[in-house]
Motif scaffolding. Structure first.
Motif, PDB file in Angstrom:
ATOM      1  N   TRP A 173       0.889  -1.162   0.014  1.00 60.91           N
ATOM      2  CA  TRP A 173       0.054   0.043  -0.317  1.00 60.91           C
ATOM      3  C   TRP A 173       0.852   1.336   0.186  1.00 60.91           C
ATOM      4  CZ3 TRP A 173      -2.227  -4.472   0.961  1.00 60.91           C
ATOM      5  CH2 TRP A 173      -3.657  -4.570   0.547  1.00 60.91           C
ATOM      6  N   TYR A 174       2.229   1.392   0.729  1.00 64.56           N
ATOM      7  CA  TYR A 174       2.709   2.434   0.711  1.00 64.56           C
ATOM      8  C   TYR A 174       3.545   2.811  -0.595  1.00 64.56           C
ATOM      9  CZ  TYR A 174       2.384   1.760   5.822  1.00 64.56           C
ATOM     10  OH  TYR A 174       1.897   1.661   7.068  1.00 64.56           O
ATOM     11  N   ALA A 175       3.819   1.634  -1.290  1.00 64.60           N
ATOM     12  CA  ALA A 175       4.219   1.820  -2.713  1.00 64.60           C
ATOM     13  C   ALA A 175       3.374   2.126  -3.815  1.00 64.60           C
ATOM     14  CB  ALA A 175       5.148   0.594  -3.111  1.00 64.60           C
ATOM     15  N   SER A 176       1.894   2.052  -3.347  1.00 65.58           N
ATOM     16  CA  SER A 176       1.019   2.008  -4.763  1.00 65.58           C
ATOM     17  C   SER A 176       0.756   3.497  -4.905  1.00 65.58           C
ATOM     18  CB  SER A 176       0.163   1.287  -4.364  1.00 65.58           C
ATOM     19  OG  SER A 176      -0.813   1.985  -3.158  1.00 65.58           O
ATOM     20  N   SER A 177       1.079   4.508  -4.330  1.00 68.17           N
ATOM     21  CA  SER A 177       0.859   5.834  -4.462  1.00 68.17           C
ATOM     22  C   SER A 177      -0.601   6.308  -4.814  1.00 68.17           C
ATOM     23  CB  SER A 177       1.461   6.228  -5.678  1.00 68.17           C
ATOM     24  OG  SER A 177       2.901   6.279  -5.581  1.00 68.17           O
ATOM     25  N   GLY A 178      -1.340   5.452  -3.851  1.00 74.03           N
ATOM     26  CA  GLY A 178      -2.933   5.487  -3.849  1.00 74.03           C
ATOM     27  C   GLY A 178      -3.701   4.596  -4.831  1.00 74.03           C
ATOM     28  N   ALA A 179      -3.039   3.775  -5.261  1.00 74.69           N
ATOM     29  CA  ALA A 179      -3.895   2.687  -6.192  1.00 74.69           C
ATOM     30  C   ALA A 179      -4.419   1.658  -5.252  1.00 74.69           C
ATOM     31  CB  ALA A 179      -3.024   2.079  -7.101  1.00 74.69           C
ATOM     32  N   ASP A 180      -4.892   2.211  -3.871  1.00 82.68           N
ATOM     33  CA  ASP A 180      -5.235   1.209  -2.883  1.00 82.68           C
ATOM     34  C   ASP A 180      -6.516   0.396  -3.196  1.00 82.68           C
ATOM     35  OD1 ASP A 180      -5.084   3.712  -0.077  1.00 82.68           O
ATOM     36  OD2 ASP A 180      -3.692   2.788  -1.725  1.00 82.68           O
ATOM     37  N   ARG A 181      -7.490   0.738  -4.080  1.00 84.02           N
ATOM     38  CA  ARG A 181      -8.542   0.088  -4.486  1.00 84.02           C
ATOM     39  C   ARG A 181      -8.333  -1.279  -5.058  1.00 84.02           C
ATOM     40  NH1 ARG A 181     -13.985   1.351  -7.975  1.00 84.02           N
ATOM     41  NH2 ARG A 181     -15.328  -0.343  -7.092  1.00 84.02           N
ATOM     42  N   ILE A 182      -7.125  -1.004  -6.222  1.00 82.63           N
ATOM     43  CA  ILE A 182      -6.848  -2.320  -6.947  1.00 82.63           C
ATOM     44  C   ILE A 182      -6.122  -3.279  -5.793  1.00 82.63           C
ATOM     45  CG2 ILE A 182      -4.944  -3.047  -8.418  1.00 82.63           C
ATOM     46  CD1 ILE A 182      -5.262  -0.485  -9.819  1.00 82.63           C
ATOM     47  N   LEU A 183      -5.383  -2.752  -4.841  1.00 82.64           N
ATOM     48  CA  LEU A 183      -5.028  -3.697  -3.742  1.00 82.64           C
ATOM     49  C   LEU A 183      -5.844  -4.549  -2.959  1.00 82.64           C
ATOM     50  CD1 LEU A 183      -1.610  -1.675  -2.846  1.00 82.64           C
ATOM     51  CD2 LEU A 183      -1.611  -3.674  -4.390  1.00 82.64           C
ATOM     52  N   GLU A 184      -6.873  -3.635  -2.617  1.00 82.23           N
ATOM     53  CA  GLU A 184      -8.050  -4.220  -1.691  1.00 82.23           C
ATOM     54  C   GLU A 184      -8.759  -5.296  -2.526  1.00 82.23           C
ATOM     55  OE1 GLU A 184      -9.876  -0.643  -0.861  1.00 82.23           O
ATOM     56  OE2 GLU A 184      -8.402   0.258   0.398  1.00 82.23           O
ATOM     57  N   GLU A 185      -8.942  -5.001  -3.730  1.00 82.88           N
ATOM     58  CA  GLU A 185      -9.800  -6.101  -4.379  1.00 82.88           C
ATOM     59  C   GLU A 185      -8.901  -7.247  -4.967  1.00 82.88           C
ATOM     60  OE1 GLU A 185     -13.322  -4.068  -3.567  1.00 82.88           O
ATOM     61  OE2 GLU A 185     -13.116  -6.029  -4.850  1.00 82.88           O
ATOM     62  N   ALA A 186      -7.394  -7.100  -4.736  1.00 84.61           N
ATOM     63  CA  ALA A 186      -6.849  -8.293  -5.333  1.00 84.61           C
ATOM     64  C   ALA A 186      -7.281  -9.559  -4.748  1.00 84.61           C
ATOM     65  CB  ALA A 186      -5.166  -7.875  -5.113  1.00 84.61           C
ATOM     66  N   THR A 187      -7.150 -10.824  -5.560  1.00 86.25           N
ATOM     67  CA  THR A 187      -7.458 -11.961  -5.048  1.00 86.25           C
ATOM     68  C   THR A 187      -5.895 -12.979  -5.281  1.00 86.25           C
ATOM     69  OG1 THR A 187      -8.088 -12.467  -7.473  1.00 86.25           O
ATOM     70  CG2 THR A 187      -9.950 -11.910  -5.602  1.00 86.25           C
ATOM     71  N   VAL A 188      -6.088 -13.929  -4.223  1.00 88.12           N
ATOM     72  CA  VAL A 188      -4.749 -14.592  -4.238  1.00 88.12           C
ATOM     73  C   VAL A 188      -5.338 -16.103  -4.621  1.00 88.12           C
ATOM     74  CG1 VAL A 188      -2.992 -15.605  -2.530  1.00 88.12           C
ATOM     75  CG2 VAL A 188      -3.968 -13.314  -2.419  1.00 88.12           C
ATOM     76  N   PHE A 189      -4.376 -16.807  -5.415  1.00 90.93           N
ATOM     77  CA  PHE A 189      -4.440 -18.177  -5.892  1.00 90.93           C
ATOM     78  C   PHE A 189      -3.220 -19.074  -5.527  1.00 90.93           C
ATOM     79  CE2 PHE A 189      -8.410 -17.498  -7.961  1.00 90.93           C
ATOM     80  CZ  PHE A 189      -8.317 -16.168  -8.636  1.00 90.93           C
ATOM     81  N   GLU A 190      -3.587 -20.297  -5.245  1.00 89.93           N
ATOM     82  CA  GLU A 190      -2.282 -21.107  -4.953  1.00 89.93           C
ATOM     83  C   GLU A 190      -1.597 -21.341  -6.401  1.00 89.93           C
ATOM     84  OE1 GLU A 190      -4.279 -23.193  -1.100  1.00 89.93           O
ATOM     85  OE2 GLU A 190      -3.463 -24.472  -2.843  1.00 89.93           O
TER      86      GLU A 190
END
Length: 260
Positions: A61-78
């Motif tokens: 989040w600190y490195a995203s310069s405000g692109a928070d919503r993209i990170l919040e909606e990111a999904t993780v897969f194995e």
């Protein structure tokens, strides 16, 4: 989790815009700067495959310069297979493709294909490999098209966010340009990667039973070649059902012969 400034007011995501898929990313900061690059080009959907340090990671989040919503909606897969199971087209970035028979496109050509795919309401994704080594052969076997950037051949090194930014930029420039080409599927649909993988499981099981894949050293390469074959074009769900029937009938006939 949110950034210190609450994040930029990013537009709602379009459901058929390309998905950016980071395969085994190693550094949280690189995930954050990738989200920043995606926002620059109007991309929103982010998927992470087996991030080395888990997820979420505050440093992203600190490195995203405000692109928070993209990170919040990111999904993780194995696995990569899990991450692409609902997609119809999968592209993979590859600086030096070797021993692979697949279409190779520039970033600009791939962006045009991605825009055309989106306009047809098909889902697509772009695989980006780990920072140190990039995608391996097994990862690229899951893609139907490779992307190679036309950069200075004496120095083609990009970090992860730069690689994503090139594609995001080219995607953004194609907004008003859609190639006049489509695949007529009538009452069927273009098969998802999950449907193709289901057929591959069926095929490989029968090939193992009949002994075709008995050579242990050659087996992985033979399986990759089969994956390349079925990933190279847009196969339909109806065609896969026909192939399922072919494999089942061959297996049935073989068992009948053995019982006589």
């Amino acid at each position: 989790m949110t950034g210190r400034n609450g994040g930029a007011d990013l537009a709602p995501p379009a459901p058929f815009d390309p998905v950016v898929i980071l395969v085994r990313p190693q550094l949280a900061e690189n995930i954050g700067t990738t989200a920043r690059a995606m926002a620059n080009g109007g991309l929103f959907h982010l998927r992470l495959v087996a991030p080395r340090d888990g997820w979420p990671q505050p440093r992203a989040w600190y490195a995203s310069s405000g692109a928070d919503r993209i990170l919040e909606e990111a999904t993780v897969f194995e696995t990569v297979d899990d991450a692409i199971a609902d997609l119809h087209r999968v592209f993979a970035t590859c600086p030096r493709p070797r021993h692979i028979i697949k279409p190779v496109m520039t970033a600009r050509g791939a962006a045009a294909e991605l825009r055309a795919t989106s306009s047809r309401k098909l889902k697509s994704g772009i695989l980006f490999g780990p920072e140190r080594a990039g995608l391996d052969n097994e990862d690229m076997a899951r893609a139907d098209t490779l992307i190679r950037y036309p950069l200075n051949p004496r120095f083609m090194s990009l970090n992860l966010a730069q690689a994503v930014l090139v594609m995001a930029y080219e995607w953004y420039l194609t907004e008003d340009t859609v190639p006049e080409q489509y695949l007529m599927t009538n009452e069927t649909h273009v098969a998802t990667k999950g449907e193709v993988e289901n057929f591959m499981t069926h095929l490989l099981r029968d090939l193992d039973e009949c002994g075709f894949l008995h050579h242990e050293q050659k087996r992985p390469g033979m399986i990759r070649n089969l994956r390349h074959l079925f990933a190279r074009g847009e196969i339909t769900e109806q065609e896969l059902r026909t192939l399922h029937g072919v494999v089942s009938e061959l297996s049935r006939a073989r068992k009948i012969r053995h019982t006589k």
